[in-house]
Each structure stands twice: as structure tokens, then as C-alpha cells.
Design an enzyme around this catalytic site. Structure first.
Site, short mmCIF file in Angstrom:
data_model
loop_
_atom_site.label_atom_id
_atom_site.label_comp_id
_atom_site.label_asym_id
_atom_site.label_seq_id
_atom_site.Cartn_x
_atom_site.Cartn_y
_atom_site.Cartn_z
N GLY A 13 0.82 -1.21 0.00
CA GLY A 13 0.00 0.00 0.00
C GLY A 13 0.85 1.25 0.00
N ASN A 14 0.23 2.37 0.26
CA ASN A 14 0.97 3.63 0.35
C ASN A 14 0.30 4.53 1.38
OD1 ASN A 14 -0.95 5.51 -1.09
ND2 ASN A 14 -0.69 3.92 -2.65
N ARG A 15 0.87 5.68 1.58
CA ARG A 15 0.43 6.52 2.71
C ARG A 15 -0.74 7.46 2.38
NH1 ARG A 15 4.55 5.99 6.47
NH2 ARG A 15 6.57 5.42 5.58
N SER A 16 -1.28 7.38 1.18
CA SER A 16 -2.35 8.32 0.82
C SER A 16 -3.57 8.16 1.74
CB SER A 16 -2.77 8.10 -0.63
OG SER A 16 -3.95 8.82 -0.89
#
Ligand code: CTP
Length: 394
Positions: free
Chosen positions: A205-208
Site C-alpha cells: 500500500g501507500n500513505r495516501s
């Protein structure tokens, strides 16, 4: 245009109350969320069960006795618009004088949203100075009056006073709710960070956080657009915004691409994973199995697919860069967008999850414009202003 809009339908005690069932049905068919509030007299003309079935919620008739200790203020702050149809002479008088002796009038008085009133009564009552003065008062307060028509009335009399055509009332509601510079514009916004499954427990995933996309959707809806938010974050439950929850880049691509035939503007604010595991395990990978090696394959480029679609809408891309924006102009060109919104996610106040953002707009002709550090809602307003100008509507 009404999808996701929150409408309180107030029904008062007149024979035309049965027509409110048609109004409730048409509004819900168009995707609006409808809550009904009835005067006690209205329940003598049409049953509460009809509206419970049509809207999925029990109508409010009494201020007391339900689960909510303050149903009128709950409804009032929830509503985008309140429509009273039919409105009797008695209810017009109560609204004009502020006599909140029932749940319907209390709800209207507790609200700050637009109010649409569709009177229906006998000709003599309609023409009476008292009624006309009440209507003048309500109109002067900004109420939208849908005037009655001439036709057959209760008891077989003929004259002015018959409730306006329900479709005319619905058109008025639509105009009132979906007004603003983006009225009639269909918008798709992507938001959040996609999750690419490794196994049922883990993902890449990512931090958005989805906050920028949510702000863009919220501002578009407030400016009258019909908005679909395809989000990999939580559904933010924004009035006027239909949220479609997705998890992966594949799901986001499918959700966006399948909706392009009715899309005028697409704003791709999501942080979409560029790679995903070639194959997600169906069971949890055990620590005891040793360090797994994960083969990555590319995900679909959602934005690219929009750009290449025969139904290509006006296209806004985002670029989350780190350290410098010097690649952003080339990215705007490479991606074929009409507008690229670039930010440095490592700079103060612009990171993922922040309530502020400092962005630079890059245009298709290679020029750019930097904005100061702003709240994400203000960035969203600036973005829509820019889109408005670039689409030639400004
Ligand atoms: N985007 C997309 N689908 C992807 C990757 C990106 O729709 N699979 C969209 C993003 O929503 C954003 C734009 O493309 O609007 C640019 O994303 P970004 O990650 O900055 O660009 P990339 O093309 O992935 O380039 P790079 O990773 O080299 O910066």
C-alpha cells in the site's frame, strides 16, 4: 443530478398528499436520500408505511417518543434541501409566523438549507389575503414557491389551487440542489491509496489518506456537479457524492473505466500502486515457510485508460513528487492530461494525511503556476476554478 443528495420531504394534510408518494419514489429512483416528515393531519390522507417502503426510513410525525431526542434538528442539519409538498394554508401560516408546533415546521425552522414549498388548497384559500401575505413573507425569506395549477380540486370544484405537477416540483428541487458553476457536470474523482494483496492479511500500500480527493469531490458537489468518488480510502459520506469503494488498482480501473460514458471531468487524485504481486496467496503466508519472494507485475494505469478512452473527459492528473517538481512538466505531457496538479509530499504541510497542501498546476502547453500552502478545501476550490477556465466555461 440528485444522486447522493439529501432531501427532506415534508407532507401536510391535504388530499394531494398521495402525490408526495410519487415525488418520494422519483427522488429515490434518481439516487437521492429521502427522509419524510409528516404533519399528524397528513397521516389521515396517506399512511406512514407507504413512505417507509418508498424511502427505507420511517417518517417522522412526532417530535417525541422516537429513538432520537431531537429529530427535527437531526433532519435539519442533515438536509441539502427541504421540500414541503403539498403545503396547506395552515402550514404556510405556521412557517410564516414561525409557529413550530409540529415536527415538520420545527424541522424547517431548525434548518439553514434551501426550502421549496408547493402549496395546494381550495381556490378561495389560495386567493385569501392571509395566504398570499404568508407566501410573500416566505418568498422574501428565500423560499422557493412552486405555485399551484388550475384544475379539479377536492370535492369536484375547479379552479387554481391544485398541487403543481410533481415533475415540476422535482425539477425545482433539482435546480435548487444542483446549482452552481458545476451544475450539470458529471465528475469522477479517484482518491486514496490502493492496496495490492499479497495474501488475505497483507498488502502493498501507500500513505495516501484520500483527503485531497475527498476535498475535490466535496467542492465539486457543493458547486452543483454530480460526483462519483472512486475511493480506496474509507467512504467519506459527503452529501451529493456517490462513493464507490475499491481496494486494488484493478478494481479502481474497472470502476472508473466503466463510468466514462457519462463523465465530463475526471480528476485522478488517487495514489495508485504501480506494481502488484503477480499472484496473491489465498492463505496467510506463514513465517515458518521462510522469507517469501514476491514477483511484481505492473498494474493498469487508470489515468492512461481514461486518456485513451473514446469518451475521454477533461482530464486532471496528480503527481506526488519527492524533493523536486522538475519532472512534473514532462509528466503532464507524457500523461496527456489537461491539467496536472503536482506537489512535493516531503515538504512541510504537504505530506500524506495532512489537511493542507502546496501544489503547482502544470498545463498542457508546458507552463505552470504555483499556489501557496492552502487548506485542501481551498486547493480543491482553486482546482475547480482552473478546470472551469480551461474547459472554456469561465
Ligand atoms: N495513476 C493511475 N494509475 C496508475 C498510476 C498512476 O491512474 N497505475 C495516476 C495517478 O492517480 C495520478 C497520475 O497517474 O493522477 C500520476 O501518478 P504518479 O504516481 O505521480 O505517476 P506515475 O505515472 O506512476 O509516474 P512515476 O511513478 O514515475 O512518478
Amino acid at each position: 443530478m440528485l444522486a447522493g443528495r439529501r432531501i427532506v420531504l415534508g407532507i401536510t394534510g391535504g388530499v394531494a398528499a398521495y402525490k408526495a408518494a410519487y415525488i418520494a419514489r422519483r427522488l429515490t429512483e434518481q439516487g437521492a436520500s429521502v427522509r419524510v416528515v409528516m404533519t399528524p393531519t397528513a397521516t389521515r390522507f396517506i399512511g406512514e408505511a407507504t413512505f417507509a417502503a418508498l424511502t427505507g426510513f420511517d417518517p417522522i410525525v412526532n417530535l417525541f417518543g422516537g429513538d432520537d431526542p431531537s429529530p427535527h434538528t437531526t433532519l435539519a442539519s442533515w438536509a441539502d434541501v427541504i421540500v414541503v409538498a403539498p403545503a396547506t394554508a395552515a402550514t404556510l401560516a405556521k412557517l410564516a409566523s414561525g409557529e413550530s408546533s409540529n415536527a415538520l415546521v420545527a424541522t424547517v425552522l431548525a434548518s439553514t438549507c434551501p426550502v421549496v414549498v408547493a402549496p395546494a388548497m381550495h381556490t378561495e384559500m389560495w386567493e385569501h389575503d392571509a395566504t398570499q401575505e404568508n407566501l410573500t413573507t416566505l418568498a422574501s425569506r428565500g423560499y422557493e414557491i412552486v405555485r399551484p395549477e388550475s384544475g379539479e380540486l377536492a370535492g369536484g370544484d375547479v379552479g387554481i389551487g391544485r398541487l403543481a405537477d410533481p415533475d415540476t416540483i422535482i425539477e425545482t428541487i433539482t435546480r435548487v440542489v444542483a446549482s452552481g458553476p458545476l451544475a450539470g457536470v458529471h465528475v469522477i474523482v479517484t482518491a486514496g491509496g490502493t492496496r495490492e494483496a499479497i495474501d488475505p492479511v497483507r498488502f502493498i500500500g501507500n500513505r495516501s489518506s484520500g483527503k485531497m480527493g475527498n476535498a475535490i469531490a466535496r467542492v465539486a458537489a457543493a458547486q452543483g456537479a454530480s460526483v462519483t468518488l472512486v475511493t480506496a480510502a474509507d467512504d467519506p459520506d459527503i452529501s451529493g457524492v456517490v462513493a464507490v469503494r475499491v481496494e486494488s488498482a484493478d478494481e479502481m480501473a474497472e470502476a472508473v473505466w466503466s463510468r466514462l460514458d457519462t463523465c465530463d471531468v475526471a480528476v485522478m487524485a488517487a495514489a495508485v500502486a504501480d506494481f502488484k504481486p503477480e499472484k496473491a496467496d489465498t492463505t496467510k503466508i506463514k513465517r515458518t515457510s521462510g522469507l517469501p519472494s514476491i514477483q511484481l507485475v505492473p498494474t493498469p494505469d487508470v489515468l492512461q485508460g481514461v486518456h485513451e478512452s473514446p469518451n475521454r473527459p477533461f482530464l486532471v492528473g496528480f503527481a506526488a513528487e519527492t524533493g523536486t517538481l522538475e519532472d512534473a512538466a514532462a509528466k503532464a505531457k507524457r500523461k496527456g492530461v489537461d491539467l496536472l496538479v503536482a506537489n512535493d509530499v516531503t515538504s512541510d504541510g504537504s505530506g500524506f494525511g495532512s489537511d493542507t497542501n502546496e501544489v503547482t498546476f502544470f498545463y498542457s502547453d508546458g507552463t505552470s503556476k504555483g499556489l501557496p500552502l492552502l487548506d485542501k478545501d481551498d486547493v480543491a476550490k482553486a482546482l475547480w476554478e482552473e478546470v472551469h477556465i480551461l474547459r472554456g466555461a469561465g
